[in-house]
Design a protein around this motif. Sequence first.
Motif, PDB file in Angstrom:
ATOM      1  N   ALA A  10       0.610  -1.281   0.288  1.00 21.67           N
ATOM      2  CA  ALA A  10      -0.105   0.320  -0.246  1.00 21.67           C
ATOM      3  C   ALA A  10       0.776   1.125   0.292  1.00 21.67           C
ATOM      4  CB  ALA A  10      -0.625   0.213   0.998  1.00 21.67           C
ATOM      5  N   ALA A  11       0.793   2.475  -0.566  1.00 21.11           N
ATOM      6  CA  ALA A  11       1.385   3.195  -1.256  1.00 21.11           C
ATOM      7  C   ALA A  11       1.058   4.480   0.579  1.00 21.11           C
ATOM      8  CB  ALA A  11       1.179   4.233  -2.139  1.00 21.11           C
ATOM      9  N   ASN A  12       0.360   4.333   0.637  1.00 22.83           N
ATOM     10  CA  ASN A  12       0.301   5.264   2.262  1.00 22.83           C
ATOM     11  C   ASN A  12       0.293   3.862   3.589  1.00 22.83           C
ATOM     12  OD1 ASN A  12      -0.431   7.079   4.074  1.00 22.83           O
ATOM     13  ND2 ASN A  12      -2.857   6.989   3.487  1.00 22.83           N
ATOM     14  N   ASP A  13       1.343   4.299   4.175  1.00 25.69           N
ATOM     15  CA  ASP A  13       1.637   3.307   5.579  1.00 25.69           C
ATOM     16  C   ASP A  13       1.840   4.201   6.686  1.00 25.69           C
ATOM     17  OD1 ASP A  13       1.176   0.808   4.991  1.00 25.69           O
ATOM     18  OD2 ASP A  13       4.055   0.525   4.113  1.00 25.69           O
ATOM     19  N   ALA A  14       1.059   5.843   6.519  1.00 29.03           N
ATOM     20  CA  ALA A  14       1.921   6.675   6.776  1.00 29.03           C
ATOM     21  C   ALA A  14       0.086   6.606   8.522  1.00 29.03           C
ATOM     22  CB  ALA A  14       1.098   8.357   6.852  1.00 29.03           C
ATOM     23  N   ILE A  15       0.843   6.202   9.784  1.00 24.21           N
ATOM     24  CA  ILE A  15      -0.431   6.343  10.560  1.00 24.21           C
ATOM     25  C   ILE A  15      -0.731   7.348  10.888  1.00 24.21           C
ATOM     26  CG2 ILE A  15       0.985   3.311  11.413  1.00 24.21           C
ATOM     27  CD1 ILE A  15       3.059   5.314  13.317  1.00 24.21           C
ATOM     28  N   ASP A  16      -1.598   7.734  11.551  1.00 19.57           N
ATOM     29  CA  ASP A  16      -1.910   8.251  12.332  1.00 19.57           C
ATOM     30  C   ASP A  16      -1.383   8.667  13.903  1.00 19.57           C
ATOM     31  OD1 ASP A  16      -3.432  10.574  13.862  1.00 19.57           O
ATOM     32  OD2 ASP A  16      -5.454  10.042  13.358  1.00 19.57           O
ATOM     33  N   LEU A  17      -0.732   9.350  13.683  1.00 21.37           N
ATOM     34  CA  LEU A  17      -0.009   9.784  15.183  1.00 21.37           C
ATOM     35  C   LEU A  17      -0.879  10.588  16.338  1.00 21.37           C
ATOM     36  CD1 LEU A  17       3.770  10.619  14.414  1.00 21.37           C
ATOM     37  CD2 LEU A  17       2.599   8.534  15.169  1.00 21.37           C
ATOM     38  N   ALA A  18      -1.872  11.410  16.186  1.00 18.14           N
ATOM     39  CA  ALA A  18      -2.508  11.798  16.758  1.00 18.14           C
ATOM     40  C   ALA A  18      -3.939  10.723  17.759  1.00 18.14           C
ATOM     41  CB  ALA A  18      -3.292  13.024  15.806  1.00 18.14           C
ATOM     42  N   ALA A  19      -3.791   9.430  17.103  1.00 16.76           N
ATOM     43  CA  ALA A  19      -4.733   8.604  17.408  1.00 16.76           C
ATOM     44  C   ALA A  19      -3.862   7.290  18.484  1.00 16.76           C
ATOM     45  CB  ALA A  19      -5.014   7.846  16.358  1.00 16.76           C
ATOM     46  N   VAL A  20      -2.252   8.211  19.094  1.00 20.25           N
ATOM     47  CA  VAL A  20      -1.700   6.884  19.811  1.00 20.25           C
ATOM     48  C   VAL A  20      -2.013   8.010  21.095  1.00 20.25           C
ATOM     49  CG1 VAL A  20       0.918   6.369  19.985  1.00 20.25           C
ATOM     50  CG2 VAL A  20      -0.262   6.303  17.544  1.00 20.25           C
ATOM     51  N   THR A  21      -2.848   7.353  21.695  1.00 19.25           N
ATOM     52  CA  THR A  21      -2.814   7.712  22.921  1.00 19.25           C
ATOM     53  C   THR A  21      -2.498   7.489  24.510  1.00 19.25           C
ATOM     54  OG1 THR A  21      -5.139   6.953  22.430  1.00 19.25           O
ATOM     55  CG2 THR A  21      -4.767   9.481  21.738  1.00 19.25           C
ATOM     56  N   SER A  22      -2.336   6.124  23.555  1.00 17.74           N
ATOM     57  CA  SER A  22      -2.088   5.043  25.385  1.00 17.74           C
ATOM     58  C   SER A  22      -0.620   4.970  24.600  1.00 17.74           C
ATOM     59  CB  SER A  22      -2.758   3.848  25.467  1.00 17.74           C
ATOM     60  OG  SER A  22      -2.675   3.237  24.856  1.00 17.74           O
ATOM     61  N   ARG A  23       0.505   4.161  25.782  1.00 16.22           N
ATOM     62  CA  ARG A  23       1.833   3.516  25.297  1.00 16.22           C
ATOM     63  C   ARG A  23       1.238   2.541  25.021  1.00 16.22           C
ATOM     64  NH1 ARG A  23       5.290   6.311  28.041  1.00 16.22           N
ATOM     65  NH2 ARG A  23       4.848   7.472  30.277  1.00 16.22           N
ATOM     66  N   ALA A  24      -0.131   1.330  25.455  1.00 19.32           N
ATOM     67  CA  ALA A  24      -0.098   0.370  24.819  1.00 19.32           C
ATOM     68  C   ALA A  24       0.163   0.487  22.656  1.00 19.32           C
ATOM     69  CB  ALA A  24      -1.770  -0.110  25.559  1.00 19.32           C
ATOM     70  N   LYS A  25      -1.068   1.607  22.972  1.00 19.21           N
ATOM     71  CA  LYS A  25      -1.126   1.913  21.374  1.00 19.21           C
ATOM     72  C   LYS A  25       0.735   2.101  20.674  1.00 19.21           C
ATOM     73  CE  LYS A  25      -5.549   3.737  20.954  1.00 19.21           C
ATOM     74  NZ  LYS A  25      -6.608   5.029  20.370  1.00 19.21           N
ATOM     75  N   ALA A  26       1.657   2.596  21.897  1.00 18.79           N
ATOM     76  CA  ALA A  26       2.649   3.236  21.421  1.00 18.79           C
ATOM     77  C   ALA A  26       3.779   1.983  21.200  1.00 18.79           C
ATOM     78  CB  ALA A  26       2.904   4.624  21.850  1.00 18.79           C
ATOM     79  N   ARG A  27       3.730   0.787  22.246  1.00 19.29           N
ATOM     80  CA  ARG A  27       4.048  -0.288  22.142  1.00 19.29           C
ATOM     81  C   ARG A  27       3.670  -0.870  20.847  1.00 19.29           C
ATOM     82  NH1 ARG A  27       7.668  -0.256  26.348  1.00 19.29           N
ATOM     83  NH2 ARG A  27       6.918   0.928  28.550  1.00 19.29           N
ATOM     84  N   VAL A  28       2.627  -0.987  20.193  1.00 16.81           N
ATOM     85  CA  VAL A  28       2.460  -1.809  18.917  1.00 16.81           C
ATOM     86  C   VAL A  28       3.136  -1.436  17.997  1.00 16.81           C
ATOM     87  CG1 VAL A  28       0.019  -3.202  17.636  1.00 16.81           C
ATOM     88  CG2 VAL A  28       0.159  -3.095  20.467  1.00 16.81           C
ATOM     89  N   LEU A  29       3.051  -0.224  18.221  1.00 11.74           N
ATOM     90  CA  LEU A  29       3.229   0.387  16.738  1.00 11.74           C
ATOM     91  C   LEU A  29       4.553   0.003  16.850  1.00 11.74           C
ATOM     92  CD1 LEU A  29       1.135   4.268  16.409  1.00 11.74           C
ATOM     93  CD2 LEU A  29       1.177   1.628  14.689  1.00 11.74           C
ATOM     94  N   ALA A  30       4.953   0.303  18.158  1.00 16.28           N
ATOM     95  CA  ALA A  30       7.106   0.271  17.768  1.00 16.28           C
ATOM     96  C   ALA A  30       7.319  -1.013  17.277  1.00 16.28           C
ATOM     97  CB  ALA A  30       7.489   0.542  19.871  1.00 16.28           C
TER      98      ALA A  30
END
Length: 116
Positions: A10-30
């Motif tokens: 997919a051309a758009n692998d961008a993530i919505d950083l505004a939606a990263v509102t918890s450490r749990a979400k951040a860890r999954v993205l990490a």
Amino acid sequence: MIVPIVLTQAANDAIDLAAVTSRAKARVLAMRGKLVQTWLFPRDFGGPPDRANELFVPPEAARRIEALIARLLAQRGDTPPRMMTVHPAYRGDSIVPTSITYSIHPGTDRVTIPVW
């Protein structure tokens, strides 16, 4: 007739950083390589290895932060240590800062690293 099939990412692998509102979400993205765990106040300058100092940023921002810290350490050399303050800027409920400003005291050294 043979028709080749081309699979593309997919051309758009961008993530919505505004939606990263918890450490749990951040860890999954990490774990997916979209974010990197680092430190808000650099460990090389005495930053603690605790949760309050933990920071998640995209890989490119992490590279810029590492380059800045390496430059600051090289400049420090044999001179007495100076104070550093770190000011993250956030948007909404996101735990990923939009930018981070590093200020070195005494003096006027100030660098802002854009994150998103």
